[in-house]
Motif scaffolding. Structure first.
Motif, PDB file in Angstrom:
ATOM      1  N   ARG A 175       0.835  -1.212   0.000  1.00 14.48           N
ATOM      2  CA  ARG A 175       0.000   0.000   0.000  1.00 14.48           C
ATOM      3  C   ARG A 175       0.865   1.256   0.000  1.00 14.48           C
ATOM      4  N   ARG A 176       1.852   1.285   0.888  1.00 12.86           N
ATOM      5  CA  ARG A 176       2.717   2.463   0.968  1.00 12.86           C
ATOM      6  C   ARG A 176       3.564   2.593  -0.295  1.00 12.86           C
ATOM      7  N   LYS A 177       4.071   1.463  -0.780  1.00 11.03           N
ATOM      8  CA  LYS A 177       4.913   1.474  -1.981  1.00 11.03           C
ATOM      9  C   LYS A 177       4.138   2.038  -3.185  1.00 11.03           C
ATOM     10  N   ALA A 178       2.925   1.533  -3.407  1.00  3.92           N
ATOM     11  CA  ALA A 178       2.127   1.970  -4.561  1.00  3.92           C
ATOM     12  C   ALA A 178       1.800   3.460  -4.466  1.00  3.92           C
ATOM     13  N   LEU A 228       2.603  12.301   6.128  1.00  2.00           N
ATOM     14  CA  LEU A 228       2.182  12.033   4.753  1.00  2.00           C
ATOM     15  C   LEU A 228       0.659  12.107   4.695  1.00  2.00           C
ATOM     16  N   ASP A 229       0.140  13.334   4.759  1.00  5.54           N
ATOM     17  CA  ASP A 229      -1.317  13.484   4.843  1.00  5.54           C
ATOM     18  C   ASP A 229      -2.019  13.121   3.532  1.00  5.54           C
ATOM     19  N   TRP A 230      -1.243  12.939   2.460  1.00  4.21           N
ATOM     20  CA  TRP A 230      -1.824  12.542   1.169  1.00  4.21           C
ATOM     21  C   TRP A 230      -1.936  11.016   1.040  1.00  4.21           C
ATOM     22  N   MET A 231      -1.295  10.294   1.936  1.00  8.06           N
ATOM     23  CA  MET A 231      -1.297   8.828   1.852  1.00  8.06           C
ATOM     24  C   MET A 231      -2.485   8.267   2.635  1.00  8.06           C
ATOM     25  N   VAL A 232      -3.309   7.461   1.967  1.00  2.56           N
ATOM     26  CA  VAL A 232      -4.469   6.876   2.663  1.00  2.56           C
ATOM     27  C   VAL A 232      -3.980   5.704   3.507  1.00  2.56           C
ATOM     28  N   PRO A 233      -4.277   5.704   4.808  1.00  3.18           N
ATOM     29  CA  PRO A 233      -3.735   4.663   5.695  1.00  3.18           C
ATOM     30  C   PRO A 233      -4.313   3.274   5.427  1.00  3.18           C
ATOM     31  N   ALA A 234      -3.705   2.283   6.067  1.00  5.09           N
ATOM     32  CA  ALA A 234      -4.237   0.916   6.022  1.00  5.09           C
ATOM     33  C   ALA A 234      -5.560   0.899   6.776  1.00  5.09           C
ATOM     34  N   PRO A 235      -6.500   0.064   6.348  1.00  8.50           N
ATOM     35  CA  PRO A 235      -7.741  -0.076   7.110  1.00  8.50           C
ATOM     36  C   PRO A 235      -7.428  -0.387   8.578  1.00  8.50           C
ATOM     37  N   ALA A 236      -8.049   0.356   9.491  1.00 11.45           N
ATOM     38  CA  ALA A 236      -7.892   0.182  10.944  1.00 11.45           C
ATOM     39  C   ALA A 236      -6.531   0.614  11.487  1.00 11.45           C
ATOM     40  N   GLU A 259     -10.633  -7.429  -1.305  1.00 10.37           N
ATOM     41  CA  GLU A 259      -9.420  -8.225  -1.262  1.00 10.37           C
ATOM     42  C   GLU A 259      -9.621  -9.697  -1.567  1.00 10.37           C
ATOM     43  N   GLY A 260     -10.661 -10.258  -0.962  1.00 11.85           N
ATOM     44  CA  GLY A 260     -10.854 -11.684  -1.123  1.00 11.85           C
ATOM     45  C   GLY A 260      -9.643 -12.485  -0.688  1.00 11.85           C
ATOM     46  N   GLY A 261      -9.033 -12.089   0.435  1.00 13.98           N
ATOM     47  CA  GLY A 261      -7.954 -12.903   1.014  1.00 13.98           C
ATOM     48  C   GLY A 261      -6.589 -12.710   0.395  1.00 13.98           C
ATOM     49  N   CYS A 262      -6.406 -11.685  -0.457  1.00 16.69           N
ATOM     50  CA  CYS A 262      -5.068 -11.482  -1.030  1.00 16.69           C
ATOM     51  C   CYS A 262      -4.553 -10.125  -0.601  1.00 16.69           C
ATOM     52  N   THR A 263      -3.237  -9.996  -0.475  1.00 15.54           N
ATOM     53  CA  THR A 263      -2.648  -8.725  -0.061  1.00 15.54           C
ATOM     54  C   THR A 263      -2.606  -7.796  -1.264  1.00 15.54           C
ATOM     55  N   ALA A 264      -3.111  -6.601  -1.126  1.00 18.45           N
ATOM     56  CA  ALA A 264      -3.137  -5.667  -2.251  1.00 18.45           C
ATOM     57  C   ALA A 264      -2.940  -4.240  -1.735  1.00 18.45           C
ATOM     58  N   PHE A 313      -4.768   0.701  -5.613  1.00 15.80           N
ATOM     59  CA  PHE A 313      -3.726   1.046  -6.572  1.00 15.80           C
ATOM     60  C   PHE A 313      -3.231  -0.189  -7.301  1.00 15.80           C
ATOM     61  N   SER A 314      -2.665   0.025  -8.488  1.00 22.77           N
ATOM     62  CA  SER A 314      -1.908  -1.055  -9.129  1.00 22.77           C
ATOM     63  C   SER A 314      -0.590  -1.167  -8.360  1.00 22.77           C
ATOM     64  N   LEU A 315       0.100  -2.300  -8.499  1.00 29.61           N
ATOM     65  CA  LEU A 315       1.336  -2.533  -7.734  1.00 29.61           C
ATOM     66  C   LEU A 315       2.407  -1.481  -8.039  1.00 29.61           C
ATOM     67  N   ASP A 316       2.430  -0.987  -9.294  1.00 31.15           N
ATOM     68  CA  ASP A 316       3.443   0.012  -9.656  1.00 31.15           C
ATOM     69  C   ASP A 316       2.995   1.440  -9.333  1.00 31.15           C
TER      70      ASP A 316
END
Length: 302
Positions: A125-128, A181-189, A231-236, A256-259
């Motif tokens: 998430r942070r990388k993308a 990084l106020d522009w970065m949307v955090p991880a859920p929870a 997600e359906g159980g996959c890391t994204a 996001f896409s991975l890149d």
């Protein structure tokens, strides 16, 4: 009276979280003790998390200890917990949330933000999101608990690394040289702590119900519902943040896409009374907006 055995990872942050729960329980008159356990996520540091192929790598060891009856409850950073809990284990309390945002801890100065730079993070998430904003930068993998990651940043010639603000603040590790990084949307929870108990353990569930923060519970439920449906159980690379203001609740979710080149987002504000299934509806909007194809692509690459 029963002594509540609190299962926890043995990192400094995890112990801080477990001690917070212990102190709150004892203030209510309950007796408790900590039972530290090492998790696979802490032991295997040479592989990126998504390569280990386990959702809940930091929670699995504690789940097993609970199911075996070695501990009564477990304390987690809620963002590390899979959206589906193991059979027999239930969410018993969500504590009042701390800061939700991510921060960049940098070395030297921030001139690299204008040109080329190398940033470290173990999070897709942070990388993308970083590559979406800084496409000329390089992002390298960074694993380990907060202290280990801080030391690795020190030992390598990277320009900076991304951390959750709450984690660094909780153990007084937030350095001066940081940018929010106020522009970065955090991880859920992100920023919330979750305590789980056995479904059939009425004593512990009753005790923990007294620690539950309703506003945090509502917001994290919406964010995790968004994650689960997408997600359906996959890391994204998924970010989500729900916030209550007065009698309204606002939600922002991103995929996001991975890149980092493609981004699908949803943003909406509703009356709090209408918030039922807010996360699910937002996720379906993303899926119908190209998210379904993007998730399939992500699954094929991880």
């Amino acid at each position: 009276m029963k002594i509540i055995r609190i299962g926890t990872r043995d990192s400094e942050l995890a112990l801080w979280q477990a001690n917070t729960v212990k102190n709150k329980l004892e203030a209510l008159g309950y007796k408790s003790e900590l039972v530290p356990v090492k998790s696979t996520g802490d032991l295997v540091l040479d592989k990126p998390l998504y390569e280990l192929g386990i959702t809940g790598i930091f929670t699995k060891t504690l789940d097993v200890a609970m199911l075996k009856g070695e501990v009564d409850i477990a304390v987690h950073s809620m963002k590390d917990v899979p959206t589906a809990l193991p059979k027999g284990i239930v969410q018993a309390a969500v504590l009042e949330r701390a800061a939700t945002e991510d921060i960049l801890v940098f070395k030297g100065n921030t001139s690299f933000l204008e040109g080329e730079g190398t940033i470290a993070t173990g999070s897709l998430r942070r990388k993308a999101q970083w590559l979406n904003r800084y496409p000329d930068h390089k992002v390298v993998d960074l694993r380990g608990n907060v202290n280990t990651r801080m030391q690795k940043l020190e030992d390598n010639n990277w320009n900076g690394a991304v951390f959750a603000k709450a984690g660094l603040e909780r153990i007084n590790l937030k350095p001066e040289n940081n940018i929010a990084l106020d522009w970065m949307v955090p991880a859920p929870a992100q920023g919330a702590m979750l305590v789980v108990a056995m479904e059939n353990d009425d004593f512990c569930r009753e005790a923990l119900a007294k620690l539950n923060d309703e506003a945090t519970e509502i917001c994290t439920r919406i964010e995790r519902e968004f994650l689960r449906v997408l997600e359906g159980g996959c890391t994204a690379p998924i970010g989500a943040l729900a916030e209550i203001e007065g009698d309204e609740i606002s939600f922002k979710g991103v995929l996001f896409s991975l890149d980092g080149k493609r981004k699908i987002e949803v943003e909406e504000t509703l009356a709090l009374k209408d918030a039922e299934s807010f996360g699910k509806r937002s996720a379906l909007e993303v899926l119908n907006n190209g998210g379904k194809e993007l998730m399939e692509e992500i699954k094929s690459k991880i």
